[in-house]
Motif scaffolding. Structure first.
Motif, mmCIF file in Angstrom:
data_model
loop_
_atom_site.group_PDB
_atom_site.id
_atom_site.type_symbol
_atom_site.label_atom_id
_atom_site.label_comp_id
_atom_site.label_asym_id
_atom_site.label_seq_id
_atom_site.Cartn_x
_atom_site.Cartn_y
_atom_site.Cartn_z
ATOM 1 N N ARG A 291 9.841 10.243 1.781
ATOM 2 C CA ARG A 291 9.853 9.853 3.184
ATOM 3 C C ARG A 291 8.404 9.765 3.653
ATOM 4 N N VAL A 292 8.091 8.702 4.366
ATOM 5 C CA VAL A 292 6.761 8.575 4.975
ATOM 6 C C VAL A 292 6.947 8.695 6.479
ATOM 7 N N ARG A 293 6.322 9.716 7.048
ATOM 8 C CA ARG A 293 6.498 9.987 8.478
ATOM 9 C C ARG A 293 5.167 9.883 9.234
ATOM 10 N N ARG A 294 5.258 9.443 10.480
ATOM 11 C CA ARG A 294 4.091 9.473 11.374
ATOM 12 C C ARG A 294 4.496 10.324 12.570
ATOM 13 N N TYR B 3 10.386 2.643 -13.545
ATOM 14 C CA TYR B 3 11.569 1.950 -14.056
ATOM 15 C C TYR B 3 12.268 1.219 -12.910
ATOM 16 N N ALA B 4 12.313 1.862 -11.757
ATOM 17 C CA ALA B 4 12.908 1.226 -10.575
ATOM 18 C C ALA B 4 12.244 1.800 -9.341
ATOM 19 N N LEU B 5 12.136 0.970 -8.325
ATOM 20 C CA LEU B 5 11.455 1.369 -7.093
ATOM 21 C C LEU B 5 12.142 0.675 -5.930
ATOM 22 N N GLU B 6 12.522 1.466 -4.919
ATOM 23 C CA GLU B 6 13.151 0.896 -3.731
ATOM 24 C C GLU B 6 12.447 1.429 -2.500
ATOM 25 N N LEU B 7 12.159 0.540 -1.578
ATOM 26 C CA LEU B 7 11.530 0.965 -0.319
ATOM 27 C C LEU B 7 12.276 0.350 0.848
ATOM 28 N N ARG B 8 12.451 1.146 1.909
ATOM 29 C CA ARG B 8 13.021 0.645 3.169
ATOM 30 C C ARG B 8 11.998 0.918 4.267
ATOM 31 N N ALA C 245 -2.234 8.614 10.672
ATOM 32 C CA ALA C 245 -2.073 9.720 9.717
ATOM 33 C C ALA C 245 -0.605 9.772 9.312
ATOM 34 N N LEU C 246 -0.344 9.635 8.017
ATOM 35 C CA LEU C 246 1.029 9.591 7.512
ATOM 36 C C LEU C 246 1.286 10.786 6.603
ATOM 37 N N ASP C 247 2.485 11.321 6.710
ATOM 38 C CA ASP C 247 2.878 12.428 5.837
ATOM 39 C C ASP C 247 3.916 11.927 4.848
ATOM 40 N N VAL C 248 3.586 12.016 3.571
ATOM 41 C CA VAL C 248 4.480 11.526 2.523
ATOM 42 C C VAL C 248 5.115 12.723 1.833
ATOM 43 N N ARG D 200 0.823 -1.212 0.000
ATOM 44 C CA ARG D 200 0.000 0.000 0.000
ATOM 45 C C ARG D 200 0.861 1.267 0.000
ATOM 46 N N PHE D 201 2.098 1.147 0.482
ATOM 47 C CA PHE D 201 2.966 2.325 0.482
ATOM 48 C C PHE D 201 3.325 2.742 -0.947
ATOM 49 N N VAL D 202 3.314 1.783 -1.869
ATOM 50 C CA VAL D 202 3.544 2.118 -3.279
ATOM 51 C C VAL D 202 2.456 3.080 -3.759
ATOM 52 N N ALA D 203 1.215 2.820 -3.340
ATOM 53 C CA ALA D 203 0.117 3.733 -3.688
ATOM 54 C C ALA D 203 0.252 5.061 -2.943
ATOM 55 N N TYR D 204 0.702 5.011 -1.688
ATOM 56 C CA TYR D 204 0.875 6.268 -0.931
ATOM 57 C C TYR D 204 1.905 7.167 -1.622
ATOM 58 N N LEU D 205 3.009 6.556 -2.075
ATOM 59 C CA LEU D 205 4.037 7.344 -2.776
ATOM 60 C C LEU D 205 3.436 7.974 -4.027
#
Lengths: 141, 141, 141, 141
Positions: free
Chosen positions: A92-95, A57-62, A72-75, A27-32
């Motif tokens: 960056r995804v922050r809470r 083309y390329a996607l990296e998540l940690r 509530a997340l701030d992207v 779901r974070f892929v959609a959030y980004l």
């Protein structure tokens, strides 16, 4: 922290929570993407450009910490690099200020008529280059 | 090519196709997961282990070519590395033998009771270490 | 039971399971769609007709029992009625023969150029009318 | 129009738009759910009640007009009926005041331990009965 890019607020919905009880990593892929669309829109860049489509083309998540229902997340998103064929964005995804997820996406362009790669449209090159913050000093993502 | 891991067939459904007319990049995260679950299952490893949950720690995807509605895709997965805290898996998504997407995921374990990282359960360590193929010689993913 | 329509096998994937531990009710909408596309395809009916798009006009689902991770489900679909503006399809989702979900969808057609309703294309009318089984005797759905 | 229930704003995201270029009908099931959770929450009703889970028993949707990327939609929800075993909710999805989708859901409760239906928890019965607006005079949904 100054944010040269833009920040979008998202909420972890029931549909985002998996059977482990946490926001599913996919779901974070959609959030980004939600943040990216608003970032492009704020730069006057179209979701559906003429003659080509932006493709991943390329996607990296940690992932550092799980998120939960109704968090509530701030992207935040910013341009890291632009060249002839790709645009690199950093997220960056922050809470509540704490970073939960770091990510980077490299976007290329595809010509559906020719079924072949296409150069970055000039409008994207110019607007995103002007906004470019440069490569992060962190090793990964 | 010998596949030490396991291959799962998935079909690009209407729900997977975005408004650019191609399989959305985010859907490949789900395709990898389908292959991963079957791979774990074939090694007798539970989706819901006792006392911890497997969580995504890092995920990298490289997209070479778009997939389209009703494409039949073969998702192969194999164990690249296992250590005390993480399991690294490598994936290839092929259409008629051609690689469309390469990916790598690093999975960690989370203790929901303590809300803290947990070590890789011994069953996972043993079974996946036995199946380990080692780091790929390709630079990325 | 004779099935005048067609049956598609789907599997409940991890992505389909919600935080109650059951297949999310919304995922059945996608399961119906997978069966519908294969049903249309087997009748030579295009997913993307010229000059109009099929849109959902009404959708009803009745859920009798929950489905779980890795359940194999059989989704049957048949044409209940066809008229100038709509096509009505009826679905059953079964697990090992037992009906878990009953559903009905009414599909209309939309003219994107005129942003207005469009009649059912003749090819759809003819092929689906020939296959029509008539209204079910069950009260609902 | 007085709304006895509650209204939630949702945005049509890129992830919601299908290859026909409109918000996929299945995504409205998630939109209803977002409104429902906030409605329950505002009545002090838990998403995860003790000893049972709320499950979808019946769901009906009527679609009048398509929604598009970045449309702002207002989802209103109100209690139509409560009895021993079910809770019936009614929804309207509006864009700039115009109704795009009407819907009704009947929610039942499931006892995972006994794998059997459970009565509506007393807290849900009391709070939702107090808020009940009665059956709509419209024939369907």
């Amino acid at each position: 922290v100054t944010e040269p890019g833009q920040t979008t607020r998202v909420t972890v919905e029931f549909e985002d929570v998996d059977s482990y009880g946490i926001a599913h990593h996919g779901r974070f892929v959609a959030y980004l993407e939600r943040a990216r669309l608003r970032y492009l829109e704020s730069h006057g860049l179209p979701v559906y450009p003429h003659g080509c489509v932006p493709v991943m083309y390329a996607l990296e998540l940690r992932f550092r910490k799980p998120a939960r229902l109704m968090d509530a997340l701030d992207v935040s998103v910013e341009t890291e690099a632009v060249d002839d064929f790709t645009v690199t964005l950093r997220y960056r995804v922050r809470r509540a200020g704490e970073v939960l997820v770091r990510a980077r996406s490299v976007i290329a362009f595809w010509d559906p008529a020719g079924d072949a790669p296409a150069p970055v449209p000039e409008l994207f090159r110019n607007r995103m280059a002007a906004d470019q913050v440069g490569r992060d000093d962190e090793k990964d993502v």
